[in-house]
Design an enzyme around this catalytic site. Structure first.
Site, PDB file in Angstrom:
ATOM      1  N   GLY A  23     -13.475 -62.868 -45.471  1.00  0.00           N
ATOM      2  CA  GLY A  23     -13.150 -61.471 -45.194  1.00  0.00           C
ATOM      3  C   GLY A  23     -14.054 -60.560 -45.990  1.00  0.00           C
ATOM      4  N   HIS A  41     -44.987 -63.147 -17.847  1.00  0.00           N
ATOM      5  CA  HIS A  41     -43.525 -63.075 -17.832  1.00  0.00           C
ATOM      6  C   HIS A  41     -42.979 -63.243 -19.241  1.00  0.00           C
ATOM      7  CE1 HIS A  41     -39.331 -63.893 -16.825  1.00  0.00           C
ATOM      8  NE2 HIS A  41     -39.586 -63.480 -15.599  1.00  0.00           N
ATOM      9  N   LYS A  63      -8.670 -61.474 -50.263  1.00  0.00           N
ATOM     10  CA  LYS A  63      -8.804 -62.933 -50.144  1.00  0.00           C
ATOM     11  C   LYS A  63      -8.351 -63.637 -51.415  1.00  0.00           C
ATOM     12  CE  LYS A  63     -13.223 -62.831 -49.588  1.00  0.00           C
ATOM     13  NZ  LYS A  63     -13.355 -61.374 -49.807  1.00  0.00           N
ATOM     14  N   SER A 100     -18.480 -65.012 -47.138  1.00  0.00           N
ATOM     15  CA  SER A 100     -19.094 -65.850 -46.093  1.00  0.00           C
ATOM     16  C   SER A 100     -19.202 -65.090 -44.766  1.00  0.00           C
ATOM     17  CB  SER A 100     -18.323 -67.155 -45.917  1.00  0.00           C
ATOM     18  OG  SER A 100     -16.941 -66.971 -45.826  1.00  0.00           O
ATOM     19  N   PRO A 131     -49.411 -66.544 -19.454  1.00  0.00           N
ATOM     20  CA  PRO A 131     -48.380 -65.915 -18.609  1.00  0.00           C
ATOM     21  C   PRO A 131     -48.050 -64.500 -19.055  1.00  0.00           C
ATOM     22  CG  PRO A 131     -47.724 -68.123 -19.312  1.00  0.00           C
ATOM     23  CD  PRO A 131     -48.918 -67.746 -20.122  1.00  0.00           C
ATOM     24  N   ASP A 150     -49.551 -57.335 -13.223  1.00  0.00           N
ATOM     25  CA  ASP A 150     -50.656 -56.459 -13.620  1.00  0.00           C
ATOM     26  C   ASP A 150     -51.973 -56.882 -12.985  1.00  0.00           C
ATOM     27  OD1 ASP A 150     -49.166 -54.760 -15.117  1.00  0.00           O
ATOM     28  OD2 ASP A 150     -49.668 -55.620 -17.063  1.00  0.00           O
ATOM     29  N   GLY A 199     -50.861 -59.597 -20.599  1.00  0.00           N
ATOM     30  CA  GLY A 199     -50.355 -58.426 -19.909  1.00  0.00           C
ATOM     31  C   GLY A 199     -49.010 -58.707 -19.288  1.00  0.00           C
ATOM     32  N   SER A 200     -48.477 -57.770 -18.553  1.00  0.00           N
ATOM     33  CA  SER A 200     -47.165 -57.912 -17.950  1.00  0.00           C
ATOM     34  C   SER A 200     -47.273 -58.543 -16.565  1.00  0.00           C
ATOM     35  CB  SER A 200     -46.487 -56.548 -17.862  1.00  0.00           C
ATOM     36  OG  SER A 200     -45.115 -56.675 -17.568  1.00  0.00           O
ATOM     37  N   LYS A 219     -53.570 -60.177 -13.493  1.00  0.00           N
ATOM     38  CA  LYS A 219     -54.413 -61.062 -14.307  1.00  0.00           C
ATOM     39  C   LYS A 219     -55.067 -62.148 -13.460  1.00  0.00           C
ATOM     40  CE  LYS A 219     -51.460 -62.563 -17.228  1.00  0.00           C
ATOM     41  NZ  LYS A 219     -50.364 -62.069 -16.386  1.00  0.00           N
TER      42      LYS A 219
END
Length: 635
Positions: free
Chosen positions: A457, A92, A463, A531, A90, A20, A16-17, A22
């Protein structure tokens, strides 16, 4: 239940965030199931003897000080019918990698959602990771319902948000529960504050989860070898590891991969004298009838010809969660750890990236940033014995490691493993041999000083026009020069490569090595390639820097509108019409050099003047006298 009947083990992970609740929920579970030692309770109690529930699970000092969970913490509790191992992961965003680790072995994921905030970005990400890891039971615990006044309508709103997320995930079962962890509502005991809630309490749900009991099958045997030893003189070797799948007992025929050698098990040691059959996931030490030369990373499978065979994989399609601060891009080289083997891996292609807000898949992304989830293809330097993650969690998962820092930067699950047979055997006993002629002596005698001029380019930027004129002028003045044209390289050196991002990165790498060899020989190598990615060009630059050779990057910065107007090959027209995908500048990115040695624009330009600018740049890095005709530079 008989006292001799073992409790069934259930593994769960919280997610979860941040904020919240936990940690409070876990503390409530431990407290209300009487799973805490008295001294632990006393250590976190206030002056009135009331325990701080969050402190019961936040074990690290930094976690208590910051009020967040940082690392995965494992907690244990039990009831009359079940034993539980709980992984507190966690919330976070910075520690998403820990959530991936903690949930990797779980049967149930408990996704905690703040009733006042609803579903958040990290909630969606954690739900997707749980589905990615094959967790078939998802509990959405709508916490802090007390802060809404136990509002049934708010619970219904958050439940609808949760189902909009889970409906897009491959979750077999989703249970939404209304709780207030701080007060214990519907965690272990049913609450009188929510008469409108008729579902199970959290503990009732966990007690009722039906775990799929699969009978171990010897033919499914997977034993990655971790260690080979000879514990006693005059005894055969012992092959030790943790069973990833299946069973093994004395007399079983086994096959060793990747070598294909066969033998028979003559002894099984599990440190349990009463056990005749070793069953996954036990650690085991085997003795075989033959002394087979194998080491860490080899895998023992069943010798039964009818047994399902794992893939001797050199290429993996996978879902990966990226943990690195540096974005993951096509061509990135990493170490891949799979069971007990570690091999080098190259990101061949990025197929899609998950949007954590909408859960939409975005095709052909240029990179995966920190905490992004995406589908990729990896090319491996050597074989790994792989299964699909859906069939075997151990043999179907891997981690990615930065080769320089040794940090874990990604974790993934295998969708498909493929055997890719290289055209020729890989030679591992090759060493770089310096030329018997010193570079300084060679350059002094020939009067030629090597360097690489790298033109980059957009397609049709001009080129090649500048590069061709430059090559002609250098050669006519008596200077050795050679144009490495992108199309020509595709006809030979890179004719085995396609146009996926990974193949394009490999093409640039090969050209970089070729240009370095030319420059070492005293030739001015002129590379003309689109490239588009700076990281690919950086590889070529680093190759030259390591060899102490000049590498001059020239950005042909002709505007896209002018390139489209020219369109000599009709590429832009086809791309605009939807007939061509992946064209740089249209639906594929171009990253201009951040610090080029020279910038040119060929729009209405005099090519001779542009070549003169390049020559001045070359001469500023080249003081060796030439024996040929002097090159006249216009002002």
């Amino acid at each position: 239940m008989s006292e001799h009947t073992p409790r069934q083990l259930l593994r769960l992970a919280t997610a979860g965030s941040v904020d919240d609740g936990k940690s409070t929920l876990i503390g409530r579970l431990l407290y209300d199931t009487d799973s805490l030692p008295t001294d632990h309770l006393e250590a976190v109690a206030d002056a009135e003897g009331i325990p701080d529930l969050a402190a019961l699970s936040d074990g690290l000092r930094a976690e208590r000080e910051q009020g967040i969970t940082i690392d995965v913490a494992y907690r244990f509790f039990s009831t009359a019918t079940r034993s539980y191992i709980l992984a507190d992961t966690p919330g976070h965003e910075h520690y998403t990698r820990n959530m991936f680790t903690g949930a990797s072995t779980a049967h149930v994921a408990v996704l905690v959602v703040d009733a006042t905030a609803g579903v958040l970005r990290q909630t969606r990400r954690h739900a997707r990771i749980a589905a990615l890891l094959g967790i078939r039971h998802l509990v959405a615990a709508v916490n802090k319902i007390d802060l809404t006044g136990y509002d049934q309508e708010r619970f219904a709103e958050v439940s609808a948000q949760i189902h909009r997320v889970t409906d897009r995930l491959d979750a077999a079962e989703v249970q939404v529960i209304s709780i207030a962890a701080k007060h214990g509502d519907n965690v272990v005991h049913r609450s009188a504050n929510t008469p409108w809630y008729t579902g199970p309490t959290l503990l009732e749900y966990l007690e009722s989860v039906q775990l799929v009991a699969t009978r171990p099958d010897a033919r499914q045997l997977r034993l990655p070898i971790q260690w080979v030893s000879r514990p006693v003189d005059n005894e055969r070797r012992r092959y030790t590891g943790r069973l990833a799948a299946g069973t093994v007992t004395v007399g079983d025929p086994v096959t060793v991969l990747p070598s294909g050698a066969t033998s028979t098990v003559t002894a099984v040691d599990t440190l349990d004298d009463d056990r005749a059959v070793a069953v996954a996931p036990l650690s085991v030490s085997l003795q075989l009838a033959d002394d087979i030369d194998l080491g860490r990373g080899a895998v023992l499978i069943s010798g039964d010809p009818q047994a399902p065979q794992p893939v001797r994989a050199r290429e993996l399609d996978a879902i990966v969660c990226w943990f690195g601060a540096t974005p993951l891009r096509a061509g990135t080289r990493l170490s891949l750890k799979h069971t007990t083997s570690t091999v080098r891996a190259t990101l061949q292609e990025l197929h899609s990236r998950l949007d954590p807000e909408t859960l939409d898949e975005h095709d052909s992304p240029t990179e995966l940033a920190l905490n992004d989830i995406g589908s990729i293809t990896l090319r491996l330097s050597s074989i790994v014995i792989a299964d699909k993650y859906s069939e075997n969690r151990d043999a179907g998962a891997f981690i990615l490691i930065d080769e320089h820092s040794n940090d874990t930067v990604g974790a993934g699950t295998i969708i498909e493993a493929r055997e890719v047979k290289p055209g020729k055997p890989v030679r591992r006993n090759i060493k770089w041999h310096r030329s018997s002629l010193e570079r300084a002596h060679r350059w002094a005698v020939t009067g030629q000083r090597g360097a690489t001029l790298w033109f980059t380019g957009l397609p049709a930027s001009g080129k090649s026009t500048v590069a061709v004129a430059l090559e002609r002028l250098l050669v006519e003045s008596g200077r050795s020069a050679y144009l490495i044209d992108g199309d020509n390289i595709r006809h030979g050196l890179s004719d085995d490569l396609g146009f996926s991002p990974g193949d394009r990165a490999e093409n640039i790498r090969r050209v970089g090595h070729l240009a370095r060899l030319f420059a070492d020989a005293g030739v001015v190598s002129i590379a003309s390639l689109v490239s588009p990615l700076e990281s690919d060009r950086a590889i070529a630059r680093e190759l030259h820097a390591a060899a102490e050779l000049p590498f001059l990057e020239i950005h042909v910065a002709t505007p896209l509108a002018e390139c489209e107007r020219r369109d000599p090959k009709g590429l832009y027209a086809r791309a605009r019409a939807g007939e061509l995908t992946g064209l740089t500048g249209i639906d594929a990115p171009y990253e201009p050099p951040t610090n080029p040695d020279l910038v040119l624009d060929t729009t209405n330009a005099d090519i001779d003047e542009l070549v003169t600018k390049v020559l001045k740049l070359l001469h500023s890095h080249d003081q060796t006298p030439h024996t040929g005709t002097p090159i006249t530079l216009n002002s």
